[in-house]
Write a protein that holds these residues in place. Structure first.
Motif, PDB file in Angstrom:
ATOM      1  N   ILE B 181       0.861  -1.084   0.233  1.00 45.76           N
ATOM      2  CA  ILE B 181       0.141  -0.093  -0.018  1.00 45.76           C
ATOM      3  C   ILE B 181       0.914   1.094   0.060  1.00 45.76           C
ATOM      4  O   ILE B 181       1.917   1.373   0.958  1.00 45.76           O
ATOM      5  N   CYS B 192      -2.034   6.070   0.366  1.00 50.35           N
ATOM      6  CA  CYS B 192      -3.406   5.921   1.095  1.00 50.35           C
ATOM      7  C   CYS B 192      -4.137   6.733   1.690  1.00 50.35           C
ATOM      8  O   CYS B 192      -3.596   7.623   2.395  1.00 50.35           O
ATOM      9  N   MET B 193      -5.188   6.792   1.510  1.00 48.36           N
ATOM     10  CA  MET B 193      -6.116   7.930   2.269  1.00 48.36           C
ATOM     11  C   MET B 193      -6.856   7.352   3.276  1.00 48.36           C
ATOM     12  O   MET B 193      -7.492   8.219   4.138  1.00 48.36           O
ATOM     13  N   GLN B 194      -6.499   6.344   4.026  1.00 47.56           N
ATOM     14  CA  GLN B 194      -6.881   5.885   5.320  1.00 47.56           C
ATOM     15  C   GLN B 194      -8.481   5.527   5.033  1.00 47.56           C
ATOM     16  O   GLN B 194      -9.135   5.929   6.141  1.00 47.56           O
ATOM     17  N   ILE B 195      -9.053   4.944   3.876  1.00 47.68           N
ATOM     18  CA  ILE B 195     -10.408   5.138   3.779  1.00 47.68           C
ATOM     19  C   ILE B 195     -11.079   4.063   4.625  1.00 47.68           C
ATOM     20  O   ILE B 195     -12.071   4.053   5.020  1.00 47.68           O
ATOM     21  N   GLY B 196     -10.137   3.094   4.687  1.00 46.83           N
ATOM     22  CA  GLY B 196     -10.683   1.817   5.584  1.00 46.83           C
ATOM     23  C   GLY B 196     -11.604   0.807   4.957  1.00 46.83           C
ATOM     24  O   GLY B 196     -12.021  -0.184   5.638  1.00 46.83           O
ATOM     25  N   CYS B 198     -10.278  -1.467   2.699  1.00 45.19           N
ATOM     26  CA  CYS B 198      -9.368  -2.331   1.849  1.00 45.19           C
ATOM     27  C   CYS B 198      -9.940  -3.424   1.203  1.00 45.19           C
ATOM     28  O   CYS B 198      -9.641  -4.041   0.259  1.00 45.19           O
ATOM     29  N   CYS B 202      -9.709  -0.834  -3.302  1.00 49.55           N
ATOM     30  CA  CYS B 202      -9.280   0.354  -2.753  1.00 49.55           C
ATOM     31  C   CYS B 202      -9.622   1.396  -3.741  1.00 49.55           C
ATOM     32  O   CYS B 202      -9.257   1.668  -5.027  1.00 49.55           O
ATOM     33  N   SER B 204      -8.729   4.295  -3.767  1.00 51.08           N
ATOM     34  CA  SER B 204      -7.830   5.439  -4.119  1.00 51.08           C
ATOM     35  C   SER B 204      -6.544   5.111  -5.026  1.00 51.08           C
ATOM     36  O   SER B 204      -5.700   5.749  -5.458  1.00 51.08           O
ATOM     37  N   THR B 321      -6.329   1.816   7.251  1.00 53.72           N
ATOM     38  CA  THR B 321      -6.181   0.575   6.881  1.00 53.72           C
ATOM     39  C   THR B 321      -6.588  -0.548   7.777  1.00 53.72           C
ATOM     40  O   THR B 321      -6.474  -0.475   8.714  1.00 53.72           O
TER      41      THR B 321
END
Ligand SMILES: Cc1cc2nc3c(=O)[nH]c(=O)nc-3n(C[C@H](O)[C@H](O)[C@H](O)COP(=O)(O)OP(=O)(O)OC[C@H]3O[C@@H](n4cnc5c(N)ncnc54)[C@H](O)[C@@H]3O)c2cc1C
Ligand code: SF4
Lengths: 206, 521
Positions: B181, B192-196, B198, B202, B204, B321
């Motif tokens: 990542i 990584c945009m720390q979208i959560g 995964c 993803c 992004s 993540t």
């Protein structure tokens, strides 16, 4: 995630106190056409002023059933509360369970109707009116039957994958549309010691 | 995108995931013409969904399967033994990105662990040393953090809890992991945009997936013809016993025959052996490449389990993540613990819908409800450890049930080995101790999910009598038939497998290209 389809209903709750029998048509001026084809109807209200009320267009909700009676739908809602008791969740969420189960084919409907009858039998005739302890005993007594498995399994998606459950349990759902959590608290926990920078480097901020 | 004719004898690759997608790109870069047949549809970061169930129906492999054996998955998810994908990019769309190399001793499992009753251990036909240069290439390609000068990812709240507990217990190797990542922008992909989400693809593009790395790179060469919605049902061979083409159903449900010079199977470890078994013929009555009888056997799924812990204060583990950090101290082979092999502890988080489905499958009542109500205050970890290969743990063809193409569906049989059970118990206790040290008020032992790591069903080995393929994934019986996914693994090791699958694919591409130019293929 599902959005609870709470209709902007004009049913005056005081007029709908009976839990048995067919709802008379004149109580449903706006949604009359839809309700005519239904077999049962569930209704209730969400406490005004609660966080969850903000999610609903109206505090009153009504839900039409296609194959089950109002009494059967109500029993399923109450069984859902025994299986997954959450004081935080309004009846509207448990009504989703009845709605999702009601959508099945003829065989499923027959199985549900039989199951509800056996649940009533296990509760000495009337599950809905039994006290909490008796309800739990009745549900335990049918554990493992196809009916029990169908209702329990459906609870998982009906009760926990909707906007009200998300709000009640603190899960915000989709995050990419808000830019993820990179600037929204993904490392805001302060009640434990911070890891070293080798273990957890600073985020790259461009 | 190139279009090759059905009569062109190309290299046919079945599957576009970690193994197939990587192999395709590597071959294309060397000028080899490749047709990739992928059963799933084409998605993109734009079409991925931040919604667990909707994403699951968009990406997961949901064709019917059956299960047997004493593993708990057979009871909880009788028709869903695995959690893998049917989509372009395969399970690299869903994966979390943890990218660890195998350890030297794990590739010598038989030598290291000895004769274990009920286990079919073997040493790999290659050593870690053989793989090291290819591991380096794979890490660079995938952008693995803490390699190639790439910084580690920033740890989220879930990691902070794991880290605090681990440090209190004296664990040493605790950090945000080696992840494919991007922690910083790299190779035309953002960080990584720390979208959560995964596990939901993803959005992004920070996480490596063959969907938007290997496959577009292959496309640029003009050497790939990628055909989505193309389900392969049979591999054909000629009188000389060489494979000659494949039969598949295209997106319109029409049966097609693609001629092939070489066939590489990368359908993940259930579909790969199934396809070999389905391709049985008069010449090969037990299925292709199965003179050893090992096709479908030695199925491994990694020892898995999860631990969730409730705290008095909020954690919000879903932020950032999914696999945000690791404790590696239990990964070694320390038989004083009562078992051979080791395990990793890695953070894990699930959204509310999947928590309901996976926390305690089948569970109900006030205790279950209590855990759901703690959602915002939960931290979670996943255990991944080495499980024992057993001949009887295997993928077979169902006697009666068929899929929509008329092919027998697979049955997946798995019995936990005593070593697996001992390790799982140890890991549960260790994980609970980590969280207790961080102040947990309660901990929960979550049983294994449907298998995300599927390995070993066409194992590589030196001896054609006891293995299916050689160290290049080339089957012993049919020289132009290759195994190109995790099915090749001789044993599983404790590490998440994808980095090794990619590494083997890069090595296999070198071998195939060389054999093609010397006209051996
Ligand atoms: C939730 C989750 C998290 C994971 N996290 C990690 C992690 O952190 N680290 C790690 O190392 N691994 C992880 N994995 C595992 C990883 O995704 C797999 O190891 C890897 O993707 C396997 O690669 P593969 O090429 O063998 O198969 P896949 O990537 O599954 O690709 C196989 C492809 O073949 C196609 N296919 C199958 N049969 C046919 C057919 N008959 N015809 C045409 N096409 C076919 C499938 O549709 C699929 O697209 C995770 C998996 C999951 C599900
Ligand atoms: S957390 Fe990072 S890797 Fe995971 S989906 Fe989000 S952006 Fe992608």
């Amino acid at each position: 995630m599902k959005i609870i389809p709470i209709a902007n209903s004009t049913i005056a709750l005081s007029e709908c106190e009976e839990t048995e029998g067919t709802v008379t048509k004149q109580l449903l001026p706006l949604t009359r056409r839809e309700f005519l084809s239904g077999t049962g109807i569930l209704f209730g209200s969400i406490a005004m002023g609660s966080t969850l009320a903000a999610l609903a267009p109206s505090p009153a909700w009504a839900l039409e059933l296609k194959t089950l009676s109002t009494a059967e739908g109500t029993t399923l809602m109450k069984m859902g509360r025994v299986l997954y008791p959450h004081a935080k969740l309004p009846d509207a969420v448990y009504a989703l369970l009845a709605k999702d189960l009601d959508a099945g084919d003829a065989k499923t409907v027959a199985m549900l109707k039989d199951g509800i009858a056996s649940l009533n039998k296990a509760a000495k005739g009337n599950f809905d009116n039994a006290n909490d302890a008796a309800k739990l005993v009745a549900v335990k007594s049918i554990e493992g039957t196809p009916f029990f498995n169908a209702v329990r399994g459906k609870c998982i998606t009906s009760l926990y994958d909707n906007d009200m459950a998300y709000a009640a349990f603190g899960y915000p759902g989709s995050s990419w549309d808000k830019g993820g959590y990179i600037t929204r608290g993904f490392q805001d926990l302060k009640w434990l010691p911070e890891p070293s920078k080798e273990a957890s480097p600073e985020p790259y901020m461009g | 995108m190139a279009k090759f004719g059905y009569d062109e004898a190309v290299v046919v690759i079945v599957g576009s995931g970690a193994g197939g997608g990587t192999l395709a790109n590597e071959l294309c870069q060397k000028g080899v013409k490749v047709v990739v047949l992928e059963a799933g549809a084409l998605q993109s970061p734009a079409t991925f969904l931040n919604d667990e169930w909707k994403s699951f129906s968009q990406l997961a492999w949901l064709d019917n399967r059956t299960t047997s054996g004493n593993w708990r998955v057979a009871k909880d998810f009788p028709n869903l033994p695995t959690w893998i994908c049917k989509t372009v990019g395969g399970t690299t769309t869903h994966w979390a990105g943890a990218s660890l190399r195998l350890e030297a001793h794990e590739m010598k499992a038989k030598t290291t662990y000895g004769n274990l009753k009920g286990a079919n251990l073997q040493d790999w036909p290659i050593t870690l040393k053989d793989l090291e240069p290819y591991y380096a290439k794979a890490e660079d390609k995938m952008g693995v953090t803490r390699t190639n000068g790439i910084p580690g990812l920033p740890g989220n709240n879930n990691f902070k809890v794991l880290h605090a507990g681990a440090k209190k217990l004296g664990y040493k190797e605790v950090h945000t992991g080696n992840m494919a990542i991007n922690s910083v922008p790299r190779h035309d992909r953002g960080r990584c945009m720390q979208i959560g989400f995964c596990f939901q693809g993803c959005k992004s593009g920070a996480k490596w997936s063959t969907l938007y790395t290997e496959l577009p790179a292959a496309e640029k060469t003009g050497n790939i013809d990628l055909r989505p919605d193309s389900h392969v049902t049979r591999i054909e061979h000629n009188d000389a016993g060489k494979v000659s083409g494949v039969i598949y159903f295209d997106k319109d449900g029409k049966e097609q025959r693609q001629k092939a010079r070489v066939v590489c199977v990368a359908g993940n470890s259930i579909e790969t052996p199934r396809l070999l078994l389905l391709s049985a013929s008069n010449k090969f009555p037990d299925g292709l490449a199965n003179s050893s009888g090992q096709v479908g056997r030695n199925y491994m799924r990694h020892l898995t389990a999860s631990i969730y812990a409730a705290f008095k204060e909020p954690v919000h583990m879903y932020r950032g993540t999914t696999m945000a950090g690791i404790i590696r101290d239990e990964a070694g082979n320390n038989t004083k613990r009562g078992f051979v092999g080791g395990y990793e502890m890695e953070t894990l988080s699930l959204g509310l819908p999947f928590m309901a489905a996976f926390l305690n499958p089948g569970g109900w009542g006030s205790e279950f409800s209590w855990w759901m109500e703690q959602y915002a205050n939960l931290a979670g970890m996943w255990i991944v450890g080495e499980d024992m290969p057993r001949e009887t743990n295997r993928v077979t063809l169902h006697k009666d049930l068929k899929d929509k193409w008329g092919s027998a569906i697979p049955n997946v049989h798995f019995d936990d080995h005593d070593n697996d059970l001992a390790m799982r118990n140890h890991a549960f206790t260790a994980g609970e101790n980590v969280y207790k040290a961080a102040g947990a008020i309660k901990t929960f032992r979550t049983p294994p999910y449907p298998s995300t790591h599927n390995l070993g069903t066409c194992r590589m080995g030196l001896d054609a009598k006891t293995s299916v393929c050689n160290s290049f994934g080339q089957t012993h019986d049919i020289s132009n038939l290759f195994i190109s996914d995790g099915s090749q693994f001789t044993t599983g090791g404790a590490e998440n497998p994808t980095l090794t699958i990619v590494t083997l694919a890069i090595r296999q591409a070198d071998h195939i290209a060389a054999q093609m130019s010397s006209k051996n293929l």
